[in-house]
Design a protein around this motif. Structure first.
Motif, PDB file in Angstrom:
ATOM      1  N   LYS A 266      -4.584 -50.919  -1.214  1.00 42.95           N
ATOM      2  CA  LYS A 266      -3.955 -50.359  -0.010  1.00 42.95           C
ATOM      3  C   LYS A 266      -3.994 -51.370   1.143  1.00 42.95           C
ATOM      4  CE  LYS A 266      -3.921 -46.210   2.859  1.00 42.95           C
ATOM      5  NZ  LYS A 266      -3.802 -46.933   4.138  1.00 42.95           N
TER       6      LYS A 266
ATOM      7  N   ASP B  72      -0.779 -52.738   3.170  1.00 43.13           N
ATOM      8  CA  ASP B  72      -0.651 -52.576   4.623  1.00 43.13           C
ATOM      9  C   ASP B  72      -0.435 -53.935   5.294  1.00 43.13           C
ATOM     10  OD1 ASP B  72      -0.952 -49.884   4.292  1.00 43.13           O
ATOM     11  OD2 ASP B  72      -3.124 -49.894   4.744  1.00 43.13           O
TER      12      ASP B  72
ATOM     13  N   LYS C 153       3.078 -54.970   4.860  1.00 47.41           N
ATOM     14  CA  LYS C 153       3.985 -54.244   5.751  1.00 47.41           C
ATOM     15  C   LYS C 153       3.911 -54.780   7.176  1.00 47.41           C
ATOM     16  CE  LYS C 153       3.987 -49.799   3.293  1.00 47.41           C
ATOM     17  NZ  LYS C 153       3.618 -48.368   3.354  1.00 47.41           N
ATOM     18  N   SER C 154       2.661 -55.077   7.640  1.00 46.70           N
ATOM     19  CA  SER C 154       2.497 -55.397   9.058  1.00 46.70           C
ATOM     20  C   SER C 154       2.570 -56.898   9.371  1.00 46.70           C
ATOM     21  CB  SER C 154       1.152 -54.845   9.551  1.00 46.70           C
ATOM     22  OG  SER C 154       0.096 -55.429   8.798  1.00 46.70           O
TER      23      SER C 154
END
Length: 487
Positions: free
Chosen positions: A123, A127, A130-131
């Motif tokens: 995860k 993340d 994505k960021s």
């Protein structure tokens, strides 16, 4: 202690019932043990299956994570999401299945945080992708933290799988032992019971026949004495009054003998009635035993059907594994092609080369896992085949037991009918003895009034002679029923 005829017959039926109860109890316990061991084996296979599901789901989640890191598109997260849900479900199933195994529960306690750490690492990289983009996520992947956690997870799962395999070997031994004990009980127990009952029946019949023969000899002797005495009374009816007192005394002796014969005939009748009742009880017990054997046969058929269904499901799993293996081969070929193309692209193809290498690694892992599952499936199919063969043998043995028990029931039924006929004959003898007593009372009365009614005296004597002749003939008939004439 001298046993009566009814007690001896009751002892025979009690012996037969006890042997049937012993055989039924042993067979039931062995069959119950066989079923329980088979259920435990199925339980172990479920544990192994869920362990494989945990590994497979983690690999799916890792595949989705890497695909998303490389491509950055949401559809690539679908394997990650489905794998995460499947891991949690498989862990819960393992908790429930190993609730009675403290060692496995301790391993699950150690496995749960490792899986949580692995999912957290996945995860985190997702993340970051994505960021912050591809490079930030790739730096976390290159730390090898996820690989170390995955290696620890594999070790724990392998340990749990090895313990379940040991339990499988132990339960296979229990199944085999229960099967052999059940077969030995049926093969050796029933012939032994048949031999013991046949010997006891022979001795019982011989003893009862001897006692009946003694009673019949006494009855025939008494009837002969009565016949001779009444004949003498008839021939001396015209003698003088001086012989009346002597004749009266003789008739009194005859009357006492007739009372003794009547009492013995009544005893024989009562014993025969009790014997008939006991034989009916034995017949009912054999019918219950036959019903129990038929119930065992139905259970064996149900077990055979379950094993056949297990074999069919194993074959279906084999076909699925073959398909997965083909997909792994194709993925390996695609990975090689991709690596070649990445090499051609130079610096611009390095990232694509990393993806190709990961795809190739996953393909190799899938191929290895498929080989392991195929080997396990082969062992399952062999065990299933052996179980099918053992079940068929048990089914045939139960059918033989049902047949022999039915034949035993038919023999007892025929014996009960013979005893019933003997009881009817004994009842007729008792009735005839009672009639004789009435005739002797008439003779005594006639002798008391011989001076006033000589004609009545002669008539009563003739009636006594006829009754004695009938009693003698009945004694001969009863002797014929037991297979021996009385002189």
């Amino acid at each position: 202690m001298k046993w009566t005829i009814g007690t001896k017959i009751g002892a025979g039926y009690a012996l037969a019932l006890a042997m049937l109860v012993v055989l039924g109890t042993v067979s039931y316990r062995n069959t119950a043990g066989f079923i329980e061991a088979a259920q435990l084996r199925a339980h172990s296979y479920q544990v192994l299956d869920n362990l494989n599901k945990v590994l497979s789901a983690l690999k799916d989640a890792e595949t989705g994570q890497r695909g998303y890191i490389i491509v950055g598109e949401e559809p690539y997260l679908e394997p990650y999401q489905s794998g995460t849900a499947a891991v949690n479900k498989a862990l819960q199933n393992l908790r429930n299945l190993t609730a009675d195994n403290p060692n496995q529960q301790h391993r699950l306690d150690a496995l749960a945080p490792l899986i949580a750490a692995k999912l957290s690492e996945l995860k985190e990289t997702i993340d970051l992708r994505k960021s912050k983009g591809f490079e930030a996520a790739l730096q976390v992947v290159r730390t090898d933290k996820g690989k170390q956690v995955m290696d620890d997870i594999r070790k724990l799962i392998a340990a749990m799988g090895n313990e379940e395999k040991k339990l499988l070997e132990q339960r296979d031994g229990e199944v085999k032992a229960n099967s052999e004990t059940t077969i030995a009980t049926i093969v050796y127990g029933i012939p032994l019971a048949f031999a013991v009952l046949a010997l006891f029946g022979f001795l019982l019949t011989r003893t009862i026949t001897r006692q009946l023969r003694e009673s019949i000899n006494l009855l025939s002797s008494s009837a002969a004495e009565i016949l001779a005495t009444t004949t003498q009374v008839a021939s001396g009816a015209a003698e003088t009054a001086s012989a009346v007192s002597e004749t009266t005394a003789t008739v009194e002796e005859v009357k006492q003998t007739a009372q003794l014969a009547s009492q013995k005939a009544k005893y024989v009748s009562d014993s025969a009635q009790k014997t008939a009742q006991i034989s009916q009880t034995g017949r009912k017990s054999v019918e219950d035993a036959i019903a129990g054997m038929q119930h065992i046969q139905e259970q064996m058929e149900s077990i055979a059907e379950s094993i056949v269904r297990l074999s069919e499901q194993s074959q279906a799993i084999g076909e699925i594994i073959a398909t997965v293996n083909d997909l792994a081969e194709q993925s390996n070929v695609l990975a090689v092609n991709a690596a070649i193309e990445a090499a051609k692209a130079g610096e611009h193809g390095k990232g694509f080369g990393v993806v190709a290498q990961e795809v190739k690694s996953l393909a190799e892992q899938s191929k290895q896992a498929t080989s392991q599952v195929r080997a396990l499936l082969g062992d399952i199919q062999k065990a299933t085949g052996a179980a099918v063969l053992a079940t068929e043998q048990g089914h045939k043995a139960v059918e033989t037991g049902v047949k022999q028990t039915t034949e035993t029931g038919e023999s007892i039924r025929l014996l009960a009918e013979s005893i019933h006929e003997a009881a009817q004959a004994a009842t007729q003898i008792a009735a005839s003895s009672q009639q004789q007593m009435v005739g002797m009372d008439q003779v005594a009365l006639a002798m008391g009034n011989i001076k006033q009614a000589s004609v009545q005296n002669v008539s009563g004597t003739r009636q006594a002679e006829v009754a004695a002749q009938g009693l003698h003939e009945l004694g001969q008939e009863l002797a014929t029923l037991i297979g021996r004439k009385v002189a």
